[in-house]
Design a protein around this motif. Structure first.
Motif, mmCIF file in Angstrom:
data_model
loop_
_atom_site.group_PDB
_atom_site.id
_atom_site.type_symbol
_atom_site.label_atom_id
_atom_site.label_comp_id
_atom_site.label_asym_id
_atom_site.label_seq_id
_atom_site.Cartn_x
_atom_site.Cartn_y
_atom_site.Cartn_z
ATOM 1 N N ILE A 9 0.844 -1.208 0.000
ATOM 2 C CA ILE A 9 0.000 0.000 0.000
ATOM 3 C C ILE A 9 0.875 1.254 0.000
ATOM 4 O O ILE A 9 0.619 2.209 -0.740
ATOM 5 N N VAL A 10 1.919 1.241 0.826
ATOM 6 C CA VAL A 10 2.793 2.415 0.914
ATOM 7 C C VAL A 10 3.428 2.714 -0.454
ATOM 8 O O VAL A 10 3.439 3.858 -0.916
ATOM 9 N N LYS A 11 3.920 1.671 -1.109
ATOM 10 C CA LYS A 11 4.551 1.877 -2.411
ATOM 11 C C LYS A 11 3.553 2.309 -3.470
ATOM 12 O O LYS A 11 3.870 3.085 -4.372
ATOM 13 N N LYS A 12 2.338 1.802 -3.358
ATOM 14 C CA LYS A 12 1.277 2.159 -4.306
ATOM 15 C C LYS A 12 1.085 3.671 -4.344
ATOM 16 O O LYS A 12 0.800 4.245 -5.393
ATOM 17 N N TYR A 13 1.232 4.313 -3.198
ATOM 18 C CA TYR A 13 1.069 5.768 -3.137
ATOM 19 C C TYR A 13 2.438 6.467 -3.141
ATOM 20 O O TYR A 13 2.578 7.565 -2.643
ATOM 21 N N PHE A 14 3.413 5.772 -3.705
ATOM 22 C CA PHE A 14 4.769 6.305 -3.879
ATOM 23 C C PHE A 14 5.402 6.764 -2.578
ATOM 24 O O PHE A 14 6.137 7.737 -2.519
ATOM 25 N N GLY A 15 5.100 6.004 -1.523
ATOM 26 C CA GLY A 15 5.720 6.280 -0.234
ATOM 27 C C GLY A 15 6.852 5.306 0.022
ATOM 28 O O GLY A 15 7.197 4.488 -0.835
ATOM 29 N N HIS A 16 7.434 5.427 1.219
ATOM 30 C CA HIS A 16 8.516 4.527 1.607
ATOM 31 C C HIS A 16 8.305 4.101 3.047
ATOM 32 O O HIS A 16 7.700 4.827 3.829
ATOM 33 N N ILE A 17 8.823 2.912 3.370
ATOM 34 C CA ILE A 17 8.753 2.457 4.755
ATOM 35 C C ILE A 17 10.112 1.910 5.153
ATOM 36 O O ILE A 17 10.746 1.189 4.390
#
Lengths: 343, 144
Positions: A313-321
């Motif tokens: 989900i995080v990557k889907k919204y171009f985020g990072h974890i």
């Protein structure tokens, strides 16, 4: 083309096909989307591309002529465009269009559906973790309702009856709120498109659910909120991210410890750090925790899909974890998502 | 503890016994108090395990306590810890667990560790009174 370099591609067409491709490619490390083109600047994928910092071209020719492109994917269904592509593209650039792009479109749709089902399946499987906590929180007000109702049957003092009836109503409202939280979490995502989501709202909703994950409870929750922080996403999916991370944190502490949630803005990023004082993750597990079906929880407790879905989900919204952990001291997960309107 | 003494204590009526209720929810304590006072018991309250221990410690004569009714999920000192402390300090005071957790494993474990009853909320007034009466009998046996 070098096998190790990312495939650089442009997408022609900002409709459903273009949107789905953008979404899928955001999860693939081997793909760089260089641009998206559509003659209609109001096409659905355009604002999505903008949010993801992908250049938009209102003139398809300009996109086709971009330098250093390995592949052009035409999902416009417009045969006239194929002639333009052949005329303007660099000789070494490959083209995916017609039946091939329709096939790709179908595979992408199938993949998206599978992922949505996987998210929902993991969410429902994790509900078992919360069952005892939910029962506890419903049984308490239920006891208040039953106890006062039993008394009212024999009570003759109108003032007492009035006061206890009010307590019964309060208890009923509490049960109603619990059921609302749970059903909101359990139901499948209703939003079709990403909408503005305020992160603190979702963190607070997630905390209410994650607290059910433990029987004994002595949690200190520290909120270092700096906001508001708005991102573009499906609210249900962001809620799922926080429920998963907070549940893990609470379980790692066995219900006792300090949970610190810090949020801040850093350039164009909304950042959230979730820190627990739990058992920590051994170094040899750290690089495996996001892999599907990796779990250290006993069978029936963990699905092994929680963190995998979080990262998806995080990557889907171009985020990072990222994760930082020390055995015996605790774990910190740090998330970042692109803020709305900061590019 | 003195401020929580009940009507029966002041009116000079004979009390059926003194019951300590430990629960973090005021309305739950109120229902238990109401139910037990109607059955002639005196009731004192504490909102968590820590307060319960404090209340017992500062009382002039803790041996007056006949039965403790204990919730499990409470802040600070939880029920499991409070029960362990009570069993150590006052081994003759029977403990009844009153919890929202319908958990057979937890119930079995508590009963094995000497808790006299495991009641799951919502519990009918009659059932609660019966459990307290049974615990009182046990308390009397210990006194002999």
């Amino acid at each position: 083309m070098n096998n190790h370099a990312a495939i650089r591609l442009v997408i022609l067409g900002g409709g459903k096909g273009g949107t789905a491709l953008l979404e899928l490619f955001s999860h693939l490390s081997g793909v760089t989307v260089v641009g998206l083109a559509d003659i209609n600047p109001a096409a659905p994928a355009v604002s999505y591309a903008e949010q993801l910092h992908i250049p938009f071209f209102s003139d398809p020719i300009e996109a086709i002529r971009q330098p250093g492109i390995d592949l052009i994917i035409n999902v416009t269904n417009d045969p006239a465009l194929d002639h333009l592509i052949q005329e303007y593209k660099h000789p070494e650039t490959e083209v995916l269009s017609g039946a091939a792009s329709k096939l790709l479109w179908q595979l992408v749709q199938q993949e998206a559906q599978t992922q949505v089902q996987l998210l929902q399946a993991e969410k429902l499987a994790s509900m078992g973790t919360f069952a005892a906590g939910i029962a506890h929180d419903i049984n308490n007000p239920l006891y208040v309702i039953q106890g006062f109702a039993e008394n009212i049957l024999e009570e003759t003092n109108l003032d007492v009856i009035h006061e206890q009836a009010k307590s019964i109503l309060d208890a009923a409202k509490r049960i109603q709120a619990i059921c609302l939280n749970i059903t909101q979490y359990a139901r499948a995502s209703v939003a079709i498109d990403a909408t503005p989501v305020e992160l603190h709202t979702k963190i607070e909703e997630a905390l209410k659910i994650a607290r059910y994950a433990t029987t004994l409870q002595d949690l200190t929750i520290v909120r270092n909120y700096n906001g508001p922080l708005e991102i573009m996403a499906k609210p249900q999916e962001i809620l799922q991210v926080f429920v998963n991370l907070l549940t893990n944190a609470i379980q790692a502490m066995n219900g006792r410890g300090t949970l610190t949630i810090t949020t801040w803005k850093e350039k164009q990023w909304a950042k959230v750090a979730i820190r627990d004082t739990g058992c920590g993750i051994p170094p040899e597990h750290l690089d495996k925790i996001f892999e599907p079906f990796f779990t250290t929880k006993p069978p029936g407790i963990g699905t092994g899909l929680g963190l995998h879905n979080v990262r998806w989900i995080v990557k889907k919204y171009f985020g990072h974890i990222t994760v930082d952990s020390q055995v015996g001291k605790g774990t910190t997960f740090t998330l970042e998502f692109p803020l709305i309107g900061t590019h | 503890m003195s401020e929580t003494k009940t009507a029966a204590m002041f009116s000079g009526e004979k009390s059926n016994g003194l019951v300590l209720v430990v629960d973090d929810e005021p309305d739950v304590r109120k229902v238990v108090r109401m139910t037990l006072e109607k059955a002639g018991y005196d009731v004192i309250e504490a909102e968590d395990g820590e307060k319960a221990i404090e209340a017992i410690k500062k009382d002039e004569n803790p041996l007056l306590l006949d039965v403790a009714i204990m919730d499990i999920r409470m802040p600070k000192v939880n029920g499991v810890e409070a029960i362990a402390w009570f069993q150590q300090q006052f081994p003759r005071v029977p403990i009844i667990v009153l919890t929202g957790f319908p958990d057979v494993e937890m119930a079995t474990s508590f009963l094995k560790h000497g808790v006299v009853d495991y009641l799951v909320k919502p519990v009918e007034a009659e059932k609660l009174k019966a459990a307290v009466a049974k615990a009182m009998e046990q308390r009397e046996i210990h006194r002999l």
